[in-house]
Design a protein around this motif. Sequence first.
Motif, PDB file in Angstrom:
ATOM      1  N   LEU A  11     -13.264  18.666  24.352  1.00  0.00           N
ATOM      2  CA  LEU A  11     -12.383  18.384  23.219  1.00  0.00           C
ATOM      3  C   LEU A  11     -13.065  18.842  21.945  1.00  0.00           C
ATOM      4  CD1 LEU A  11      -9.909  16.979  21.901  1.00  0.00           C
ATOM      5  CD2 LEU A  11     -11.261  14.855  21.949  1.00  0.00           C
ATOM      6  N   VAL A  12     -12.339  19.588  21.125  1.00  0.00           N
ATOM      7  CA  VAL A  12     -12.902  20.084  19.879  1.00  0.00           C
ATOM      8  C   VAL A  12     -11.810  20.084  18.810  1.00  0.00           C
ATOM      9  CG1 VAL A  12     -12.369  22.499  20.435  1.00  0.00           C
ATOM     10  CG2 VAL A  12     -14.264  21.970  18.869  1.00  0.00           C
ATOM     11  N   GLN A  13     -12.220  19.939  17.570  1.00  0.00           N
ATOM     12  CA  GLN A  13     -11.250  19.985  16.475  1.00  0.00           C
ATOM     13  C   GLN A  13     -10.890  21.435  16.157  1.00  0.00           C
ATOM     14  OE1 GLN A  13     -13.044  17.701  13.247  1.00  0.00           O
ATOM     15  NE2 GLN A  13     -11.659  15.997  13.715  1.00  0.00           N
ATOM     16  N   ALA A  14      -9.726  21.614  15.597  1.00  0.00           N
ATOM     17  CA  ALA A  14      -9.301  22.943  15.175  1.00  0.00           C
ATOM     18  C   ALA A  14     -10.334  23.556  14.233  1.00  0.00           C
ATOM     19  CB  ALA A  14      -7.938  22.867  14.494  1.00  0.00           C
ATOM     20  N   GLY A  15     -10.611  24.828  14.459  1.00  0.00           N
ATOM     21  CA  GLY A  15     -11.627  25.515  13.681  1.00  0.00           C
ATOM     22  C   GLY A  15     -13.008  25.486  14.319  1.00  0.00           C
ATOM     23  N   GLY A  16     -13.155  24.675  15.341  1.00  0.00           N
ATOM     24  CA  GLY A  16     -14.435  24.549  16.012  1.00  0.00           C
ATOM     25  C   GLY A  16     -14.657  25.612  17.061  1.00  0.00           C
ATOM     26  N   SER A  17     -15.751  25.469  17.797  1.00  0.00           N
ATOM     27  CA  SER A  17     -16.150  26.458  18.801  1.00  0.00           C
ATOM     28  C   SER A  17     -16.513  25.782  20.109  1.00  0.00           C
ATOM     29  CB  SER A  17     -17.364  27.264  18.314  1.00  0.00           C
ATOM     30  OG  SER A  17     -17.080  27.975  17.127  1.00  0.00           O
ATOM     31  N   SER A  79     -19.251  34.537  30.581  1.00  0.00           N
ATOM     32  CA  SER A  79     -19.116  33.511  29.560  1.00  0.00           C
ATOM     33  C   SER A  79     -18.007  33.886  28.597  1.00  0.00           C
ATOM     34  CB  SER A  79     -20.429  33.352  28.794  1.00  0.00           C
ATOM     35  OG  SER A  79     -21.473  32.929  29.644  1.00  0.00           O
ATOM     36  N   LEU A  80     -17.492  32.885  27.921  1.00  0.00           N
ATOM     37  CA  LEU A  80     -16.462  33.097  26.913  1.00  0.00           C
ATOM     38  C   LEU A  80     -16.822  32.270  25.692  1.00  0.00           C
ATOM     39  CD1 LEU A  80     -13.704  34.530  26.399  1.00  0.00           C
ATOM     40  CD2 LEU A  80     -12.636  32.331  26.991  1.00  0.00           C
ATOM     41  N   GLN A  81     -17.186  32.938  24.619  1.00  0.00           N
ATOM     42  CA  GLN A  81     -17.457  32.265  23.353  1.00  0.00           C
ATOM     43  C   GLN A  81     -16.149  32.185  22.589  1.00  0.00           C
ATOM     44  OE1 GLN A  81     -20.345  30.877  22.136  1.00  0.00           O
ATOM     45  NE2 GLN A  81     -19.048  30.149  20.460  1.00  0.00           N
ATOM     46  N   MET A  82     -15.750  30.961  22.282  1.00  0.00           N
ATOM     47  CA  MET A  82     -14.471  30.745  21.611  1.00  0.00           C
ATOM     48  C   MET A  82     -14.718  30.150  20.233  1.00  0.00           C
ATOM     49  SD  MET A  82     -12.209  29.269  24.791  1.00  0.00           S
ATOM     50  CE  MET A  82     -13.108  27.727  24.874  1.00  0.00           C
ATOM     51  N   ASN A  83     -14.372  30.881  19.205  1.00  0.00           N
ATOM     52  CA  ASN A  83     -14.537  30.442  17.828  1.00  0.00           C
ATOM     53  C   ASN A  83     -13.175  30.269  17.165  1.00  0.00           C
ATOM     54  OD1 ASN A  83     -17.371  30.687  18.128  1.00  0.00           O
ATOM     55  ND2 ASN A  83     -17.306  32.828  17.480  1.00  0.00           N
ATOM     56  N   SER A  84     -13.176  29.567  16.049  1.00  0.00           N
ATOM     57  CA  SER A  84     -11.939  29.353  15.278  1.00  0.00           C
ATOM     58  C   SER A  84     -10.813  28.877  16.192  1.00  0.00           C
ATOM     59  CB  SER A  84     -11.532  30.644  14.564  1.00  0.00           C
ATOM     60  OG  SER A  84     -12.552  31.104  13.708  1.00  0.00           O
ATOM     61  N   LEU A  85     -11.110  27.882  16.983  1.00  0.00           N
ATOM     62  CA  LEU A  85     -10.126  27.403  17.954  1.00  0.00           C
ATOM     63  C   LEU A  85      -8.919  26.787  17.262  1.00  0.00           C
ATOM     64  CD1 LEU A  85     -12.615  26.047  20.579  1.00  0.00           C
ATOM     65  CD2 LEU A  85     -10.761  27.654  21.073  1.00  0.00           C
ATOM     66  N   GLU A  86      -7.777  26.986  17.894  1.00  0.00           N
ATOM     67  CA  GLU A  86      -6.503  26.495  17.381  1.00  0.00           C
ATOM     68  C   GLU A  86      -5.872  25.577  18.420  1.00  0.00           C
ATOM     69  OE1 GLU A  86      -4.420  30.159  16.960  1.00  0.00           O
ATOM     70  OE2 GLU A  86      -5.658  30.870  15.270  1.00  0.00           O
ATOM     71  N   PRO A  87      -5.012  24.658  17.979  1.00  0.00           N
ATOM     72  CA  PRO A  87      -4.338  23.786  18.961  1.00  0.00           C
ATOM     73  C   PRO A  87      -3.618  24.580  20.052  1.00  0.00           C
ATOM     74  CG  PRO A  87      -4.018  22.932  16.760  1.00  0.00           C
ATOM     75  CD  PRO A  87      -4.705  24.257  16.592  1.00  0.00           C
ATOM     76  N   GLU A  88      -3.153  25.766  19.719  1.00  0.00           N
ATOM     77  CA  GLU A  88      -2.461  26.614  20.698  1.00  0.00           C
ATOM     78  C   GLU A  88      -3.389  27.124  21.797  1.00  0.00           C
ATOM     79  OE1 GLU A  88      -0.286  26.106  17.143  1.00  0.00           O
ATOM     80  OE2 GLU A  88      -2.285  27.010  17.374  1.00  0.00           O
ATOM     81  N   ASP A  89      -4.678  26.968  21.615  1.00  0.00           N
ATOM     82  CA  ASP A  89      -5.632  27.377  22.646  1.00  0.00           C
ATOM     83  C   ASP A  89      -5.814  26.297  23.710  1.00  0.00           C
ATOM     84  OD1 ASP A  89      -7.548  28.796  19.987  1.00  0.00           O
ATOM     85  OD2 ASP A  89      -6.302  29.893  21.432  1.00  0.00           O
TER      86      ASP A  89
END
Length: 120
Positions: A11-17, A79-89
């Motif tokens: 679980l991460v907040q929007a904008g997180g990685s 691996s998959l580095q995910m930055n700037s996460l959005e709720p749509e992710d």
Amino acid sequence: QVQLVESGGGLVQAGGSLRLSCASSGNIFSINTMGWYRQAPGKQRESVARITSGGLTTYADSVKGRFTISRDNAKRTVSLQMNSLEPEDTAVYYCGASRGGSVFSKVDYWGQGTQVTVSL
């Protein structure tokens, strides 16, 4: 046979990685292209990013510039580095591996999936 095990969801907040990892075992030398896929509730599974053994990559338009896929050829890990996460992710993310060498090769092996939840 090949077994794939994902890790790193959460679980991460929007904008997180977040960084997802996928380890393979079994007949790993049969693996060529590897990738990440996701399935949100009520939606079909979609390709997120794929990478060939030669390092050629492809990304879904929705993640370009935010996600980066990488691999270790010797270990057959991806691996998959995910930055700037959005709720749509928000989705269950699956690791997939193909015996074929193209970014378009069908997936022959799947992991069990890891949940990624992005909150506002």
